[in-house]
Design an enzyme around this catalytic site. Sequence first.
Site, PDB file in Angstrom:
ATOM      1  N   ASP A   8       0.858  -1.178   0.000  1.00 13.12           N
ATOM      2  CA  ASP A   8       0.000   0.000   0.000  1.00 13.12           C
ATOM      3  C   ASP A   8       0.898   1.233   0.000  1.00 13.12           C
ATOM      4  OD1 ASP A   8       0.930   0.255   2.617  1.00 13.12           O
ATOM      5  OD2 ASP A   8      -1.044   0.129   3.532  1.00 13.12           O
ATOM      6  N   CYS A  65       2.925  -3.272   4.204  1.00 15.12           N
ATOM      7  CA  CYS A  65       2.076  -2.143   4.599  1.00 15.12           C
ATOM      8  C   CYS A  65       2.716  -1.523   5.841  1.00 15.12           C
ATOM      9  CB  CYS A  65       0.622  -2.561   4.825  1.00 15.12           C
ATOM     10  SG  CYS A  65       0.316  -3.662   6.234  1.00 15.12           S
ATOM     11  N   THR A  67       2.171  -1.726   9.175  1.00 10.51           N
ATOM     12  CA  THR A  67       2.523  -2.662  10.255  1.00 10.51           C
ATOM     13  C   THR A  67       2.721  -4.093   9.773  1.00 10.51           C
ATOM     14  OG1 THR A  67       0.234  -3.223  10.766  1.00 10.51           O
ATOM     15  CG2 THR A  67       1.182  -1.320  11.934  1.00 10.51           C
ATOM     16  N   GLY A  68       2.224  -4.419   8.594  1.00 13.04           N
ATOM     17  CA  GLY A  68       2.259  -5.789   8.089  1.00 13.04           C
ATOM     18  C   GLY A  68       1.059  -6.598   8.528  1.00 13.04           C
ATOM     19  N   GLY A  70      -2.341  -5.744   8.631  1.00 13.84           N
ATOM     20  CA  GLY A  70      -3.491  -5.681   7.729  1.00 13.84           C
ATOM     21  C   GLY A  70      -3.311  -6.559   6.515  1.00 13.84           C
ATOM     22  N   HIS A  98       7.690 -25.039   9.675  1.00 12.68           N
ATOM     23  CA  HIS A  98       6.579 -25.688  10.362  1.00 12.68           C
ATOM     24  C   HIS A  98       5.217 -25.406   9.751  1.00 12.68           C
ATOM     25  CE1 HIS A  98       9.014 -25.960  14.379  1.00 12.68           C
ATOM     26  NE2 HIS A  98       9.647 -26.499  13.352  1.00 12.68           N
ATOM     27  N   ARG A 132       5.531 -34.309  10.609  1.00  8.64           N
ATOM     28  CA  ARG A 132       4.415 -34.001  11.501  1.00  8.64           C
ATOM     29  C   ARG A 132       3.797 -32.643  11.186  1.00  8.64           C
ATOM     30  NH1 ARG A 132       8.908 -32.399  14.487  1.00  8.64           N
ATOM     31  NH2 ARG A 132       8.605 -30.531  15.760  1.00  8.64           N
ATOM     32  N   HIS A 133       4.581 -31.749  10.596  1.00  9.83           N
ATOM     33  CA  HIS A 133       4.076 -30.418  10.262  1.00  9.83           C
ATOM     34  C   HIS A 133       3.095 -30.470   9.092  1.00  9.83           C
ATOM     35  CE1 HIS A 133       6.950 -28.934  13.097  1.00  9.83           C
ATOM     36  NE2 HIS A 133       7.934 -29.489  12.414  1.00  9.83           N
TER      37      HIS A 133
END
Length: 146
Positions: A8, A65, A67-68, A70, A98, A132-133
Amino acid sequence: MKIFIGADHAGYQLKDEIAATLRSAGHEVTDVGTNGPDSVDYPDFAGLVARAVAAGEADRGILVCFTGVGMSIAANKVQGVRAALAMNTDEISLTRQHNDANVLTIGSKYTTPEAANEYVKVFLETPFEGGRHERRVNKISALEQK
């Protein structure tokens, strides 16, 4: 590797720096924008990148963006996307190992270009461990079906 990248208005400068680094490393980069400081709605760009990843048009996606957060929320609404917010290289490595994260979101407020490029490097180079992941990732995918 084919990478779709978007941002953005708060993240476009960092996006541009990341894209340039990726191209110089030989990656095929599709930049979906935005490309300036005029206010835009981040979900539009998250959707473009996330849908490309989910459709197999991109191997990975990167979103920036303020803060990352959104971008992460919006990208995770697309079936087949596992977006993870970049906080440090250890966490990014683990989310690849993982969770098989396929989209990385970055907050321009908290991340220098140098750190962002290191985050992206770890994100692209760390393989999914499976085992397992894989069972857990399949359960995440099953949640999208309900």
